[in-house]
Design an enzyme around this catalytic site. Structure first.
Site, PDB file in Angstrom:
ATOM      1  N   CYS A   1       0.793  -1.455  -0.345  1.00  8.93           N
ATOM      2  CA  CYS A   1      -0.058  -0.149  -0.031  1.00  8.93           C
ATOM      3  C   CYS A   1       0.952   1.449   0.129  1.00  8.93           C
ATOM      4  O   CYS A   1       0.403   2.009  -1.128  1.00  8.93           O
ATOM      5  CB  CYS A   1      -0.995  -0.339   1.377  1.00  8.93           C
ATOM      6  SG  CYS A   1      -0.033  -0.547   2.900  1.00  8.93           S
TER       7      CYS A   1
ATOM      8  N   HIS B   1      -3.540   6.945   4.128  1.00 13.05           N
ATOM      9  CA  HIS B   1      -1.712   6.471   5.256  1.00 13.05           C
ATOM     10  C   HIS B   1      -1.285   8.189   3.629  1.00 13.05           C
ATOM     11  O   HIS B   1      -2.014   8.890   3.234  1.00 13.05           O
ATOM     12  CB  HIS B   1      -0.630   5.597   3.415  1.00 13.05           C
ATOM     13  CG  HIS B   1      -0.868   3.990   4.989  1.00 13.05           C
ATOM     14  ND1 HIS B   1      -2.177   3.873   5.852  1.00 13.05           N
ATOM     15  CD2 HIS B   1      -0.872   3.048   4.088  1.00 13.05           C
ATOM     16  CE1 HIS B   1      -1.446   2.488   5.580  1.00 13.05           C
ATOM     17  NE2 HIS B   1      -0.962   1.846   4.851  1.00 13.05           N
TER      18      HIS B   1
END
Lengths: 348, 348
Positions: A131, A251
């Protein structure tokens, strides 16, 4: 593909990423003839909804992949290692969201905005990158293309959902306990299988995944090695520090990078990001516009801001990159790989 | 100093830092004859406890500093600009925790572990550096002394208490609201006086203090300029990205640095930190030992871990630096400056 679509299997269907995969397939109107939902024996028997239809989750076994065209895996590395080759053997194209095959030279590691041509070399298994890597390379690739890329130093600000549904639950329960002045015992983060667990609520943990002998964590080494592979830059100087935050989804990354070319301005980089595939420029300090994880939730794009030139290095720049780690960082990138395979005529 | 101690004044006594100053003076058994607590007219009249004695907070005025030996200021830059010269004029030594005088070439900017000799040049006002700067230079100074220091790139993970008691309250109230599914309106962070305010709970905000014309925030420029001044390194290459987290107390920093000397190992750096004044080494990846903000609360030390050599740059290293931003970052460093003045015979 038969006339009415593909037979798609989702492995790890009940997990945080698996559920986003199912939602993304529905939202994207992916051409599906049949959807098979698979999981460990523990979660088998649960039902999930796809296009208003209840589907019972079955235990994933080698035979589960008979007749499957596309298998999206997100059930942990050991499941992928065991079952992805079984699925490929039965003719499915596997898109694997674990780290099991990412560094295998025979397996393409793909972010469609960056290296979709690598899909042509697949032999049944395609790896979906980590990710934190995906969102960074979406922002770096247009810069590399125009100005070259020499060096990257990234510090991450990662959401707990990267560690799965249990970690989201741990953040929520711990936060409630602290607010109510109650006791709690950390049990999941930073790494469920490591001996020690630490408070994540109102804290920051500088460990994601297990430590390697060189002092870097596996998450940090994933960012380093995967970036080189995806961008076809084996000589890139790159370092990462990965940190877990009390954020559920989204994130963020503080990225310092050095380019090859001289005389480039922050405005030049902004203009590149503005038209870059998969990226959205959110960069207007005067209006306090910059990306934040809370704003990224549920969106497929990678948001980029705080672009500024280093005060000392003529070829150095800083930027702040944010994305929904469950979507572009996982489910959406996997489905996007499948869509790209279709577009490129690589799925029959 | 009379035989029975100093007359100390705390300006901004009711604030998050002011309260820690009072606690620190008591805990350190600072030689106090008389303690005067000062604030804005708004907070005047409140009572605070020092050594089991109630003291009424008075409104800070020029005359408040008559007879004061040491004045600890932490009531915002405009109060310091107005009243610090008044206090100094009346013979007090001012230790100012705001940014008002930090870059004034006539004012020493001091972290006692790094540059206490600069105290000798003071002319009545001494500046306490920015919280995020202090903890970083405590970790960097022993490295600079032994190996030289060429370059620093830091990304911060900063607690809301750096923005005062109101910001702590905003984090708590917002967190409760989100958990209870209630509405909320951000009003304090990132910068109370800026037009836009954003959610901090379960989020990360890449803005601390106001933006400057060069795209950096004032907080980032404070780290850059103050580090050069404190370490006497005007030529240091240094850049910062400062980010606010949903953490109440404890700043963390991901620091990349390059030294002058070749052939230095991570172990060498660890050994230096082990014996460095004001620093504590917490660095054992095999045992999952590294600093975290939740562990730093209430402690005066700077905690350092995750020390590792860069994989590409022979002279490059990474580390993770954590400290209680209200103590070493503010109250303790201010009281420590006062203690150092006494030790060095610079306070009569």
């Amino acid at each position: 593909m038969t006339n009415n679509g593909f037979h798609v299997a989702v492995v790890g269907a009940t997990g945080a990423v698996g559920q986003r995969m199912i939602e993304t397939l529905e939202k994207r109107k992916f051409p599906i003839r049949r959807l098979t939902l698979l999981s460990s024996s523990r979660s088998a028997g649960k039902t999930l909804t796809f296009k208003n239809e209840e589907i019972t989750v079955q235990e994933a076994k080698p035979e589960s992949f008979e007749g499957v065209d596309i298998a999206l895996f997100s059930a942990g590395g050991s499941v992928s290692k065991q079952l992805a080759p079984e699925a490929a053997k039965r003719g499915a194209v596997v898109i694997d969201n674990t780290s099991a095959f990412r560094m295998d030279p025979e397996v393409p590691l793909v972010v469609p905005e960056v290296n979709k041509e690598d899909l042509k070399k697949h032999k049944g298994i395609i790896a979906n990158p980590n990710c934190s890597t995906i969102q960074m390379v979406v922002a770096l690739e247009p810069i590399r293309q125009k100005y070259g890329l020499k060096k990257v130093i990234v510090s991450t600000y990662q959401a707990v959902s990267g560690a799965g549904a249990k970690a989201i639950n741990e953040l929520n329960e711990q936060t409630k306990a602290i607010i109510n002045g109650e006791e709690f015992t950390p049990a999941v983060l930073p790494v469920a299988s490591d001996p020690k667990h630490y408070q994540i609520a109102f804290n920051a943990i500088p460990q994601i995944d297990k430590f390697q002998d060189n002092g870097f964590t596996f998450e940090e080494m994933k960012m380093i090695n995967e970036t080189k592979k995806i961008m076809h830059l084996p000589e890139l100087k790159i370092a990462a520090t990965c940190v877990r935050l009390p954020v559920a989804v989204g994130h963020s990354e503080s990225v310092y990078f050095e380019i090859e070319k001289e005389g480039v301005t922050a405005r030049d980089i902004q203009e590149l990001i503005k038209t870059a595939p998969g990226a959205v420029l959110q960069d207007d300090p005067a209006e306090q516009i910059y990306p934040m994880p809370a704003d990224s939730v549920g969106k497929n794009e990678v948001f980029v801001g705080r672009i500024r030139k280093d005060l000392d290095e003529e070829k150095g720049f800083h930027m702040w990159v944010v994305s929904d780690n469950l979507l572009k960082g996982a489910a959406w990138n996997s489905v996007q790989i499948a869509e790209t395979l279709i577009e490129m005529g690589l799925l029959k």
